[in-house]
Design a protein around this motif. Sequence first.
Motif, short mmCIF file in Angstrom:
data_model
loop_
_atom_site.label_atom_id
_atom_site.label_comp_id
_atom_site.label_asym_id
_atom_site.label_seq_id
_atom_site.Cartn_x
_atom_site.Cartn_y
_atom_site.Cartn_z
N ARG A 1 0.85 -1.19 0.00
CA ARG A 1 0.00 0.00 0.00
C ARG A 1 0.88 1.23 0.00
NH1 ARG A 1 -4.64 -0.25 3.81
NH2 ARG A 1 -4.93 1.88 3.12
N ARG A 2 0.38 2.29 -0.62
CA ARG A 2 1.09 3.56 -0.56
C ARG A 2 0.97 4.10 0.86
NH1 ARG A 2 -0.67 7.50 -5.10
NH2 ARG A 2 -2.30 7.75 -3.57
N ALA A 3 2.06 4.61 1.40
CA ALA A 3 2.07 5.10 2.78
C ALA A 3 1.03 6.20 2.98
CB ALA A 3 3.46 5.60 3.16
N CYS A 4 0.83 7.03 1.98
CA CYS A 4 -0.13 8.13 2.10
C CYS A 4 -1.57 7.62 2.23
CB CYS A 4 -0.01 9.10 0.94
SG CYS A 4 -0.46 8.40 -0.67
N ASP A 5 -1.83 6.36 1.85
CA ASP A 5 -3.17 5.78 1.93
C ASP A 5 -3.39 4.96 3.20
OD1 ASP A 5 -3.77 6.88 -0.55
OD2 ASP A 5 -3.19 5.06 -1.63
N CYS A 6 -2.34 4.75 3.99
CA CYS A 6 -2.44 3.95 5.21
C CYS A 6 -3.04 4.78 6.34
CB CYS A 6 -1.06 3.45 5.64
SG CYS A 6 -0.29 2.33 4.46
N ARG A 7 -3.93 4.15 7.12
CA ARG A 7 -4.59 4.82 8.23
C ARG A 7 -4.30 4.08 9.53
NH1 ARG A 7 -4.32 8.29 5.19
NH2 ARG A 7 -5.87 8.89 3.68
N SER A 8 -4.32 4.81 10.62
CA SER A 8 -4.04 4.26 11.94
C SER A 8 -4.95 3.07 12.23
CB SER A 8 -4.25 5.34 13.00
OG SER A 8 -3.93 4.83 14.27
N GLY A 9 -4.35 1.99 12.74
CA GLY A 9 -5.09 0.78 13.10
C GLY A 9 -5.16 -0.26 12.01
N GLU A 10 -4.77 0.10 10.78
CA GLU A 10 -4.83 -0.86 9.67
C GLU A 10 -3.60 -1.76 9.65
OE1 GLU A 10 -7.31 1.62 6.30
OE2 GLU A 10 -5.13 1.75 6.26
N GLU A 11 -3.81 -3.01 9.28
CA GLU A 11 -2.72 -3.95 9.03
C GLU A 11 -2.27 -3.71 7.59
OE1 GLU A 11 -0.16 -6.96 10.26
OE2 GLU A 11 -1.78 -6.17 11.48
N VAL A 12 -0.99 -3.35 7.40
CA VAL A 12 -0.53 -2.95 6.07
C VAL A 12 0.82 -3.59 5.71
CG1 VAL A 12 -1.71 -0.72 6.16
CG2 VAL A 12 0.67 -0.88 6.90
N THR A 13 1.09 -3.59 4.42
CA THR A 13 2.41 -3.90 3.89
C THR A 13 2.88 -2.66 3.16
OG1 THR A 13 1.88 -6.25 3.63
CG2 THR A 13 3.72 -5.39 2.33
N VAL A 14 4.08 -2.19 3.49
CA VAL A 14 4.66 -1.03 2.83
C VAL A 14 6.00 -1.43 2.22
CG1 VAL A 14 3.47 0.75 4.18
CG2 VAL A 14 5.63 -0.19 5.01
N PHE A 15 6.41 -0.71 1.21
CA PHE A 15 7.65 -1.02 0.49
C PHE A 15 8.34 0.29 0.17
CE2 PHE A 15 10.06 -1.50 -3.37
CZ PHE A 15 10.69 -2.73 -3.23
N GLY A 16 9.62 0.38 0.45
CA GLY A 16 10.34 1.61 0.12
C GLY A 16 11.81 1.52 0.49
N ARG A 17 12.44 2.68 0.47
CA ARG A 17 13.87 2.78 0.75
C ARG A 17 14.06 3.44 2.11
NH1 ARG A 17 15.52 5.42 -3.67
NH2 ARG A 17 15.59 3.45 -4.76
N LEU A 18 15.00 2.90 2.89
CA LEU A 18 15.29 3.48 4.20
C LEU A 18 16.10 4.76 4.01
CD1 LEU A 18 16.24 0.28 6.22
CD2 LEU A 18 14.02 1.44 6.07
N ARG A 19 15.58 5.84 4.54
CA ARG A 19 16.27 7.13 4.46
C ARG A 19 17.23 7.30 5.62
NH1 ARG A 19 11.87 11.77 2.91
NH2 ARG A 19 12.11 11.60 0.67
N THR A 20 16.78 7.00 6.81
CA THR A 20 17.61 7.15 8.00
C THR A 20 17.44 5.93 8.90
OG1 THR A 20 15.88 8.28 9.26
CG2 THR A 20 17.40 9.67 8.02
N VAL A 21 18.48 5.63 9.66
CA VAL A 21 18.44 4.57 10.67
C VAL A 21 19.19 5.12 11.87
CG1 VAL A 21 19.12 2.22 11.27
CG2 VAL A 21 18.43 2.74 8.93
#
Length: 126
Positions: free
Chosen positions: A38-58
Amino acid sequence: MGTKGDGYWHRLVKRLTTDVDQLDADDLSTHAEAQGARRACDCRSGEEVTVFGRLRTVELCPRDAAATLEAELFDGTEGVTLVWLGRRRIPGIEPGRTVKAQGRIAVRDGRKVLYNPYYELQQTAP
């Protein structure tokens, strides 16, 4: 054939005139959808999600004597903070690495967060 040629030139001009960061964000967003995330901008609090992307900071965040490893994952639309409680380091979790993560979205200080997410390190960056 005119339509196909127009499309090629349109894409070429866009690639030559668009900001590199915007092109990278577009590529990440497209690749995330192809991975079934799912696109992060479409994710809402409480939802079970899968996101995919690049780590910017650790970063290691020692709060109240309990170590916490935090990483910002950017998918081309928005950032999601991945938080591993009680961890100081996780092999492979480093800036620039592409990751697929699953968990329940929470909101902390106005930012989307996944606590102790299940994650998969990806072999190649999009």
